[in-house]
Design a protein around this motif. Structure first.
Motif, PDB file in Angstrom:
ATOM      1  N   ALA A   1      82.252  33.421  12.071  1.00  0.00           N
ATOM      2  CA  ALA A   1      83.317  34.338  11.659  1.00  0.00           C
ATOM      3  C   ALA A   1      84.639  33.604  11.471  1.00  0.00           C
ATOM      4  N   SER A   2      84.877  32.575  12.297  1.00  0.00           N
ATOM      5  CA  SER A   2      86.143  31.851  12.237  1.00  0.00           C
ATOM      6  C   SER A   2      86.203  30.869  11.073  1.00  0.00           C
ATOM      7  N   LEU A   3      85.122  30.111  10.892  1.00  0.00           N
ATOM      8  CA  LEU A   3      85.155  29.035   9.910  1.00  0.00           C
ATOM      9  C   LEU A   3      84.533  29.415   8.566  1.00  0.00           C
ATOM     10  N   HIS A   4      83.785  30.532   8.531  1.00  0.00           N
ATOM     11  CA  HIS A   4      83.205  31.015   7.268  1.00  0.00           C
ATOM     12  C   HIS A   4      83.514  32.502   7.108  1.00  0.00           C
ATOM     13  N   PRO A   5      84.809  32.851   6.943  1.00  0.00           N
ATOM     14  CA  PRO A   5      85.186  34.271   6.845  1.00  0.00           C
ATOM     15  C   PRO A   5      84.620  34.963   5.610  1.00  0.00           C
ATOM     16  N   GLU A   6      84.121  34.197   4.654  1.00  0.00           N
ATOM     17  CA  GLU A   6      83.556  34.809   3.447  1.00  0.00           C
ATOM     18  C   GLU A   6      82.219  35.489   3.709  1.00  0.00           C
ATOM     19  N   GLN A   7      81.580  35.194   4.856  1.00  0.00           N
ATOM     20  CA  GLN A   7      80.288  35.795   5.178  1.00  0.00           C
ATOM     21  C   GLN A   7      80.508  37.135   5.881  1.00  0.00           C
ATOM     22  N   ASP A   8      79.778  38.178   5.453  1.00  0.00           N
ATOM     23  CA  ASP A   8      79.914  39.476   6.117  1.00  0.00           C
ATOM     24  C   ASP A   8      79.019  39.524   7.351  1.00  0.00           C
ATOM     25  N   LEU A   9      79.140  40.591   8.146  1.00  0.00           N
ATOM     26  CA  LEU A   9      78.440  40.691   9.428  1.00  0.00           C
ATOM     27  C   LEU A   9      76.920  40.631   9.285  1.00  0.00           C
ATOM     28  N   PRO A  10      76.292  41.403   8.369  1.00  0.00           N
ATOM     29  CA  PRO A  10      74.826  41.301   8.241  1.00  0.00           C
ATOM     30  C   PRO A  10      74.351  39.891   7.898  1.00  0.00           C
ATOM     31  N   GLU A  11      75.114  39.214   7.042  1.00  0.00           N
ATOM     32  CA  GLU A  11      74.754  37.849   6.663  1.00  0.00           C
ATOM     33  C   GLU A  11      74.825  36.920   7.877  1.00  0.00           C
ATOM     34  N   ARG A  12      75.878  37.105   8.698  1.00  0.00           N
ATOM     35  CA  ARG A  12      76.013  36.274   9.895  1.00  0.00           C
ATOM     36  C   ARG A  12      74.922  36.588  10.913  1.00  0.00           C
ATOM     37  N   GLN A  13      74.560  37.851  11.061  1.00  0.00           N
ATOM     38  CA  GLN A  13      73.499  38.236  12.001  1.00  0.00           C
ATOM     39  C   GLN A  13      72.160  37.631  11.601  1.00  0.00           C
ATOM     40  N   THR A  14      71.891  37.594  10.304  1.00  0.00           N
ATOM     41  CA  THR A  14      70.662  36.956   9.822  1.00  0.00           C
ATOM     42  C   THR A  14      70.675  35.472  10.136  1.00  0.00           C
ATOM     43  N   ARG A  15      71.834  34.850   9.942  1.00  0.00           N
ATOM     44  CA  ARG A  15      71.984  33.425  10.251  1.00  0.00           C
ATOM     45  C   ARG A  15      71.770  33.155  11.739  1.00  0.00           C
ATOM     46  N   VAL A  16      72.312  34.018  12.615  1.00  0.00           N
ATOM     47  CA  VAL A  16      72.159  33.859  14.063  1.00  0.00           C
ATOM     48  C   VAL A  16      70.684  33.964  14.459  1.00  0.00           C
ATOM     49  N   ALA A  17      69.973  34.952  13.895  1.00  0.00           N
ATOM     50  CA  ALA A  17      68.549  35.114  14.214  1.00  0.00           C
ATOM     51  C   ALA A  17      67.756  33.887  13.791  1.00  0.00           C
ATOM     52  N   ARG A  18      68.083  33.310  12.632  1.00  0.00           N
ATOM     53  CA  ARG A  18      67.380  32.115  12.163  1.00  0.00           C
ATOM     54  C   ARG A  18      67.679  30.916  13.057  1.00  0.00           C
ATOM     55  N   LEU A  19      68.924  30.795  13.531  1.00  0.00           N
ATOM     56  CA  LEU A  19      69.289  29.700  14.430  1.00  0.00           C
ATOM     57  C   LEU A  19      68.504  29.772  15.730  1.00  0.00           C
ATOM     58  N   LEU A  20      68.393  30.963  16.303  1.00  0.00           N
ATOM     59  CA  LEU A  20      67.652  31.111  17.556  1.00  0.00           C
ATOM     60  C   LEU A  20      66.198  30.689  17.382  1.00  0.00           C
ATOM     61  N   ASP A  21      65.620  31.062  16.257  1.00  0.00           N
ATOM     62  CA  ASP A  21      64.239  30.664  15.996  1.00  0.00           C
ATOM     63  C   ASP A  21      64.126  29.158  15.820  1.00  0.00           C
ATOM     64  N   GLN A  22      65.106  28.550  15.175  1.00  0.00           N
ATOM     65  CA  GLN A  22      65.069  27.100  14.942  1.00  0.00           C
ATOM     66  C   GLN A  22      65.133  26.302  16.240  1.00  0.00           C
ATOM     67  N   VAL A  23      65.862  26.796  17.233  1.00  0.00           N
ATOM     68  CA  VAL A  23      65.986  26.057  18.496  1.00  0.00           C
ATOM     69  C   VAL A  23      65.013  26.562  19.552  1.00  0.00           C
ATOM     70  N   GLY A  24      64.069  27.441  19.162  1.00  0.00           N
ATOM     71  CA  GLY A  24      62.999  27.825  20.071  1.00  0.00           C
ATOM     72  C   GLY A  24      63.366  28.884  21.086  1.00  0.00           C
ATOM     73  N   LEU A  25      64.235  29.825  20.717  1.00  0.00           N
ATOM     74  CA  LEU A  25      64.587  30.929  21.611  1.00  0.00           C
ATOM     75  C   LEU A  25      64.150  32.249  20.983  1.00  0.00           C
ATOM     76  N   ARG A  26      63.780  33.202  21.840  1.00  0.00           N
ATOM     77  CA  ARG A  26      63.349  34.502  21.338  1.00  0.00           C
ATOM     78  C   ARG A  26      64.530  35.312  20.801  1.00  0.00           C
ATOM     79  N   LYS A  27      64.237  36.278  19.930  1.00  0.00           N
ATOM     80  CA  LYS A  27      65.288  37.060  19.285  1.00  0.00           C
ATOM     81  C   LYS A  27      66.105  37.877  20.272  1.00  0.00           C
ATOM     82  N   ASP A  28      65.481  38.270  21.406  1.00  0.00           N
ATOM     83  CA  ASP A  28      66.212  39.097  22.370  1.00  0.00           C
ATOM     84  C   ASP A  28      67.315  38.323  23.090  1.00  0.00           C
ATOM     85  N   ALA A  29      67.410  37.001  22.840  1.00  0.00           N
ATOM     86  CA  ALA A  29      68.462  36.199  23.466  1.00  0.00           C
ATOM     87  C   ALA A  29      69.855  36.631  23.022  1.00  0.00           C
TER      88      ALA A  29
END
Length: 626
Positions: free
Chosen positions: A479-507
Motif C-alpha cells: 500500500a505504501s510503495l505501490h499505491p496504484e494497486q487497489d485492495l483486491p489486487e493487493r489481497q491476491t498478491r498477499v495470498a500468492r506470497l504466503l503460498d510461495q513461502v510455504g504458509l497456509r492461507k489462514d495465516a
C-alpha cells in the motif's frame, strides 16, 4: 531406541493447546530416552512440535497449553508431578535450556552479566565477586571478546550471534545434568558454532551431561548426535542411531530432506523442495500425516494412522509402505524407482539471466563508525569502526555473499546501505544505485529507492509488528510503495506470497506470536518480496528455516532472479547456501574485506588464512539414500 543408563526418559508425552480453531495436538505420544553423556537430536520442519516438546519437558508451556499424558522422568523422578516450587529447582539447576530466539529470551533492561550471575546465585553456592568471575569465565568460554568489559553490556549492545552466546552461557552456568538446546547455533557463524559445539561436547564428557539437541542443521546433527528422531506434525516418524539415520534413512520424509540440502554439487539446478506445508494439528488424523506431501502415497496410507514400526531394536519408521518401496527399489539395479518415488524426477535446470555489463550497486570506501560516549554529558571518547573502508559492486542477476564471523560488520553494511543507521553512526564513503547516491538521498528520493531495495532482517520476531496481523504486515509495504494497486489486487498478491513461502492461507488473520521462529522468518521474507524489489539485502534469511523450507525459499529466490534479474546481497554463515547460491563471495573480518572473488575461486582455492579457517569449521556430512 533404548540406551543404557537413561538420565532422561520421556514416555508417551502428549501436549495440547487451546485455540480459536479447536484443540491443537502439538505433541502426540512422544517417546525418547537420553543416556548420560549422550546427545539425542530432534529434527523436523518448523511447526512440527520440536520446541513445544522442549517447553513441555520444563513445564514452560504457554497459558493455552497443557500436558495431557505421559511421563518425563529425570533419573527416577517424574518432573510432571512435581509441585511448582520443586520444579523451579529443576529448571536451570538440573535441566538447562538454550532458547531459539535470544533477543526475546534475554531481559533487555538487565546487563548480560547480571543475567548469568542470577543463574549462578540461584543454583550454586557462589556469591559476590566469585559469582561475577564465574560469569566472566563463561562469557570467555562461549567466545565473547573482552568478557571483562562486555559483562556490563546490555543485550541491545550485542550482535545477534553474541546474544546467542550469552544465552548459552546462562544455560550452562549451573552445569545442569540435562541441556535442552533449541537451535543453539542458529545465529552463530561457523567458527563460533564449532567452538560452542566443541564446548558442549567437552562438558558432556566432563559432567556426563545429557543433551536434547533441537535443530534443522543436519550438518550439526551429523557431527554431534548419537541418536536422531525425525518429527513431523507432532509425531516421531523415524528414529535411529545417527549413523543409521544418515547412511540408511528409510522414511520418505527423511529422504526428501536429504535431497533438499544445498551445496556446490547442486548449483544450476532446483532443490528438491517438499510441496505443501505441515497439516494443521487441530484435526483427528485417519491416516498418515505425511500422505498429502508424499510422492510414494497410495490408498493404504489413508486406511489408518501408521504405527512406529521397529525394523530392529533401535530403528523405528512410521510408514506402512516402507518395505514395499524398498523392495521395488531393490528390483531396479539402478535404484531409479525409489529415487523417483521419494525424491524428485530430474531437477529442472535454472536459467540465469546474463549479468548486466554495468553494476547496479557500487560501494566505494564505505565506513561506518559508531561513537563511544561516556559520562553524564555523554561525551564522545572514541569510535567503534564497525565497517572500515570496504569496496564491492553488484550487478543485476548476481548474488554476492558477504560472509564472516559475528560482529565483523556484515549486518552493519546492509543497514548502512538502506540508511537504517542514520543518526546512530557516522557513515562516509560512496554507495550508488544506478548512479544515484544512496548515502545522501533526501527522504522523497529515498522512498523511491526503497521500492528497488528491500531487506530481510536477521531477527524476524523483532522486525515484525506484534500488534499487526500477518495480512496487514504484508499489505503495508504494498500500500505504501505501490499505491496504484487497489485492495483486491493487493489481497491476491498477499495470498500468492504466503503460498510461495510455504504458509497456509489462514495465516493472514494471525499475529506473529502465533507462529514458530521458522514460520516468522517466512513472513519476513514474504514482506520483503511483496514489492518485487530489484536488490534484496538478505541478512541470514534462511538461518531459522528447516531444510525443506530453506530449499523452497532458495528455489523462490532463484526463480525471481531468473525472471526479474534481481540482485542479492546475501549475508550468511551457512556455507551450504553460499556454495549453492552465490556467484561471488566477499569475506569480512574486523570491518574489512580480506578476500573477494568468484564463488568457485574462494571456495576451492581460498588464499587468506581467515577464509581457510572459516571453511575448515563448516560442519559437513555425506548422506546416503541407498
Amino acid at each position: 531406541m533404548i540406551q543404557d543408563s537413561p538420565l532422561l526418559d520421556v514416555n508417551d508425552l502428549s501436549v495440547v493447546l487451546d485455540s480459536d480453531h479447536g484443540l491443537v495436538h502439538a505433541v502426540d505420544a512422544l517417546r525418547l530416552t537420553i543416556a548420560e553423556g549422550k546427545t539425542f537430536a530432534l529434527v523436523g520442519e518448523s511447526g512440527c512440535g520440536k520446541s513445544m516438546t522442549a517447553l513441555a519437558l520444563l513445564r514452560l508451556l504457554p497459558d493455552a497449553g497443557r500436558i495431557v499424558g505421559g511421563q518425563t522422568r529425570l533419573r527416577d523422578v517424574d518432573v510432571n508431578r512435581l509441585p511448582e516450587y520443586e520444579m523451579r529447582k529443576v529448571r536451570g539447576g538440573k535441566i538447562g535450556i538454550i532458547f531459539q530466539e535470544p533477543a526475546t529470551s534475554l531481559n533487555p533492561v538487565m546487563r548480560v552479566g547480571d543475567q548469568i550471575v542470577e543463574t549462578i546465585h540461584t543454583h550454586t553456592a557462589l556469591r559476590g565477586s566469585a559469582a561475577r568471575e564465574k560469569a566472566i569465565d563463561w562469557l570467555r568460554r562461549v567466545g565473547i571478546p573482552e568478557p571483562e568489559r562486555r559483562i556490563d553490556d546490555y543485550p541491545f549492545q550485542l550482535s545477534g550471534g553474541q546474544k546467542q552466546r550469552v544465552m548459552i552461557a546462562i544455560a550452562l552456568a549451573a552445569e545442569p545434568d540435562v541441556l535442552i538446546a533449541d537451535e543453539p547455533t542458529t545465529a552463530l557463524d561457523v567458527t563460533i558454532q564449532a567452538q560452542v559445539l566443541n564446548l558442549l561436547g567437552d562438558l558432556q564428557r566432563e559432567l556426563g551431561m545429557a543433551m536434547l539437541l533441537i535443530t534443522h542443521d543436519l550438518g550439526v546433527v551429523r557431527n554431534m548426535a548419537h541418536h536422531v528422531a525425525l518429527m513431523y506434525a507432532g509425531q516421531i516418524v523415524e528414529t535411529a542411531p545417527a549413523d543409521t539415520f544418515f547412511n540408511h534413512p528409510r522414511h520418505p520424509y527423511a529422504r526428501l530432506l536429504f535431497a533438499a540440502l544445498p551445496g556446490m554439487d547442486r548449483r544450476g539446478e532446483k532443490l528438491a523442495a517438499i510441496p505443501g506445508t505441515v497439516p494443521p494439528l487441530n484435526q483427528i488424523f485417519t491416516g498418515c500425516r505425511f500422505a498429502d506431501r508424499c510422492p510414494a502415497h497410495q490408498s493404504i496410507c489413508d486406511a489408518a494412522p501408521p504405527p512406529l514400526i521397529w525394523t530392529d531394536a533401535q530403528h523405528g519408521v512410521r510408514c506402512v509402505r516402507i518395505d514395499a518401496i524398498e523392495a521395488s527399489a531393490a528390483q531396479d539395479a539402478s535404484g531409479k524407482e525409489i529415487v523417483d518415488a521419494v525424491h524428485v524426477p530430474e531437477p529442472a535446470p535454472l536459467v540465469m539471466p546474463a549479468s548486466a555489463s554495468m553494476p547496479l550497486l557500487v560501494v566505494r570506501d564505505l565506513k561506518v563508525y559508531f561513537p563511544i560516549r561516556k559520562g553524564l554529558l555523554r561525551r564522545t571518547v572514541g569510535v567503534v569502526k564497525a565497517v572500515d573502508g570496504i569496496n564491492f559492486s553488484l550487478a543485476a542477476g548476481r548474488t554476492l555473499a558477504l560472509v564472516g564471523e559475528s560482529g565483523c560488520g556484515k549486518t552493519t553494511t546492509g543497514k548502512a546501505l538502506l540508511r537504517l543507521l542514520d543518526g546512530n553512526a557516522d557513515i562516509t564513503g560512496q554507495a550508488t544505485w544506478e548512479g544515484r547516491d544512496l548515502l545522501s538521498a533526501r527522504p522523497a528520493a529515498l522512498r523511491t529507492l526503497r521500492r528497488d531495495i528491500q531487506i530481510i532482517f536477521q531477527d524476524p520476531f523483532a522486525s515484525l509488528n506484534p500488534r499487526m496481523r500477518v495480512g496487514d504486515i504484508l499489505d503495508e509495504g504494498l500500500a505504501s510503495l505501490h499505491p496504484e494497486q487497489d485492495l483486491p489486487e493487493r489481497q491476491t498478491r498477499v495470498a500468492r506470497l504466503l503460498d510461495q513461502v510455504g504458509l497456509r492461507k489462514d495465516a493472514v488473520n494471525r499475529y506473529p506470536h502465533e507462529f514458530s521462529g521458522g514460520q516468522r522468518q517466512r513472513i519476513a521474507i514474504a514482506r520483503a518480496l511483496a514489492v518485487e524489489p530489484r536488490l534484496m539485502v538478505c541478512d541470514e534469511p534462511t538461518s531459522a528455516l528447516d531444510v525443506s523450507v530453506q530449499a523452497q525459499i532458495l528455489n523462490l529466490l532463484h526463480d525471481l532472479q531468473a525472471e526479474l534479474g534481481m540482485a542479492y546481497l546475501f549475508i550468511t554463515h551457512n556455507f551450504g547456501v553460499v556454495e549453492y547460491l552465490a556467484d561471488d563471495i566477499a569475506v569480512m573480518q574486523g570491518g574489512r574485506i580480506v578476500e573477494a572473488g568468484s564463488a568457485e575461486q574462494v571456495l576451492r582455492d581460498a588464499r587468506h588464512d581467515y577464509t581457510r579457517k572459516l571453511l575448515s569449521a563448516v560442519p559437513r556430512f555425506e548422506a546416503s539414500v541407498a
